[in-house]
Enzyme design. Structure first.
Site, short mmCIF file in Angstrom:
data_model
loop_
_atom_site.label_atom_id
_atom_site.label_comp_id
_atom_site.label_asym_id
_atom_site.label_seq_id
_atom_site.Cartn_x
_atom_site.Cartn_y
_atom_site.Cartn_z
N ASN A 170 26.57 -106.98 76.44
CA ASN A 170 27.82 -106.44 76.96
C ASN A 170 27.91 -106.45 78.49
OD1 ASN A 170 25.78 -104.34 76.62
ND2 ASN A 170 27.31 -103.03 77.56
N CYS A 358 29.05 -97.43 81.40
CA CYS A 358 28.29 -96.18 81.20
C CYS A 358 27.14 -96.08 82.18
CB CYS A 358 27.73 -96.07 79.78
SG CYS A 358 28.42 -97.18 78.59
N1 PMP Z 1 27.56 -101.30 71.94
C1 PMP Z 1 28.16 -102.00 72.92
C2 PMP Z 1 27.71 -103.39 73.18
C3 PMP Z 1 29.18 -101.41 73.68
O1 PMP Z 1 29.75 -102.11 74.69
C4 PMP Z 1 29.59 -100.08 73.39
C5 PMP Z 1 30.72 -99.41 74.16
N2 PMP Z 1 30.55 -99.41 75.55
C6 PMP Z 1 28.92 -99.40 72.37
C7 PMP Z 1 27.93 -100.03 71.67
C8 PMP Z 1 29.28 -97.97 72.02
O2 PMP Z 1 30.47 -97.98 71.32
P1 PMP Z 1 31.22 -96.64 70.88
O3 PMP Z 1 31.70 -96.04 72.17
O4 PMP Z 1 32.30 -97.12 69.97
O5 PMP Z 1 30.27 -95.76 70.19
#
Ligand code: PMP
Length: 417
Positions: A170, A358
């Site tokens: 990501n 984050c």
């Molecule tokens: N995995 C990835 C690759 C993400 O980008 C994110 C969101 N930033 C998450 C997990 C977490 O997702 P959620 O906020 O729906 O729990």
């Protein structure tokens, strides 16, 4: 001037189709799907249909899915495979031996090998969950962030129970070779069979970042557990699902009324599931055209940015050239402070982030860029740019101009400092 949004990896706007599909289920068809009367039964049917649709797009059945509050919960549930059997000699993970007490950070007795292996570039939702079980880390290759398959092979032991590798990263958009990883797992399973070692070995993958761009299919990818999220594919936030292959046993994180075949109690999020299903269908229908559109936008952006900078600084485009999600265009300006660039661009209503949203909000250095071997200067100067439905050629060109202006201003400021 209207905003230019370049952070689709962080959040996407709800699609019109998903919004329309959800609408009736807030106030009109509000019934509890478990209630015994006809209108409630209709809601149950709509909910189950939504699950079937989501499952269908990944080559699975409704019963293989557990709906969750998002990717984080789905991943946490996936890792419960480690304590699905907590009694007797077959216990896989013994919480009574906390990971932090072990010298190597491994679960179980001192010096025992870790039961879980995760890629060092995983999202925090995987990394932090894995750390609770004393996970070992699999290395990535410098530059590309692709999994080092030899490192994976060297770390699998006869005790390994779970391997977790995201379908795509990501931050760098690196697409991991899940089918090759599955082959390695298959040969380890065969070896165990030969050696009469009954210990299972599962593959989990977080497909959150990949879902909108890749054809995710559980049979082809041979994953046992797959995390899905609605929020990155123009569906509602706070909705996700875990695909669970037949025979894989989990331990519910949430107990109560026994919904989702006892794996996730609580009244179903009916509008959420319906919005997710509509978004999934729309995404799947446009998968190929979306990839083409974003590859094109990426090329335009890269060329415009390089042209505009006119050699004053060479932008370093990060990640692999080939195995990168089409909508990802992470870039670094070594020597500059990416946070300053973000604030400058915010004033012009250009929204993007540095590293993962984050991690960046906590002021931490991106563990992904570090693992991919970037220098501190490259990391400090890196922007995460991810295109999506809010972008077109004109916006991308304007964005490149505005980013180049901000970069030049920063270069000028540093010269005069
Ligand atoms: N995995 C990835 C690759 C993400 O980008 C994110 C969101 N930033 C998450 C997990 C977490 O997702 P959620 O906020 O729906 O729990």
């Amino acid at each position: 001037m209207s905003m230019i949004y370049l952070d689709h990896a962080s959040a996407t706007p709800l699609s019109k189709k998903a919004k329309a599909a959800m609408e009736p289920f807030f106030a009109d068809d509000f019934f509890n799907p478990s209630a015994p009367y006809l209108p409630a039964k209709r809601v149950r049917e709509a909910y189950e249909n939504a699950k079937s649709e989501i499952a269908h797009t990944i080559g699975a059945k409704a019963n293989d899915l557990v709906m969750t509050s998002g990717a984080t919960e789905a991943t946490n549930l996936a890792f419960s495979v480690l304590n699905a059997s907590t009694r007797g000699p077959d216990a896989l993970y013994r919480p009574s031996t906390p990971a932090r007490l072990s010298a190597r950070g491994a679960a179980g007795p001192l010096n025992a090998p870790p039961l879980v292996l995760v890629l060092e570039t995983e999202h925090a939702s995987v990394l932090r969950t894995a750390e609770n079980y004393g996970a070992g880390k699999i290395k990535v290759k410098p530059g590309s962030g692709l999994i080092d398959l030899d490192n994976l092979k060297s770390k699998i032991t006869k005790d390994t129970v779970l391997i977790s590798v995201a379908a795509a990263n990501n931050e760098l958009g690196t697409i991991q070779p899940l089918a090759e990883i599955a082959e390695i797992i298959k040969s380890e399973r065969q070896a165990r069979l030969k050696n009469k070692n009954p210990r299972p070995l599962y593959l989990h993958s977080d497909a959150s970042a990949a879902l909108g761009l890749l054809n995710i299919n559980v049979a082809r990818m041979k994953t046992d557990l797959l995390t899905l999220s609605s929020a990155k594919i123009y569906g509602p936030k706070g909705v996700g699902a875990l695909y669970v292959a037949h025979g894989v046993k989990l331990k519910p994180l949430i107990s109560g009324g026994g919904q989702e075949r006892n794996l996730r109690s609580g009244t179903e999020n009916v509008p959420g599931a319906i919005g997710f299903a509509a978004a999934m269908k729309e995404t799947k229908d446009h998968l190929n055209s979306a990839a083409k559109t974003f590859e094109n936008l990426k090329t335009i952006f890269k060329n415009s940015l390089t042209d505009e900078l006119n050699g004053e600084i060479e932008p370093v485009f990060l990640g692999p050239k080939k195995r990168q999600l089409a909508n990802f265009c992470p870039v670094s300006f070594p020597g500059l402070d990416a946070e300053r660039l973000v604030y400058k661009l915010e004033e012009k209503e250009v929204y993007l982030s540095t590293g993962a949203a984050c991690a960046a909000s906590k002021g931490e250095k991106s563990h992904v860029l570090k693992a991919a071997g970037l220098t501190d200067k490259e990391i400090a100067g890196s922007l995460r740019i991810s295109f999506g439905r809010l972008n077109d050629e004109a916006k991308v060109k304007t964005a490149a101009n505005l980013i180049a202006d901000a970069v030049k201003e920063e270069l000028e400021r540093l010269k005069n400092a």
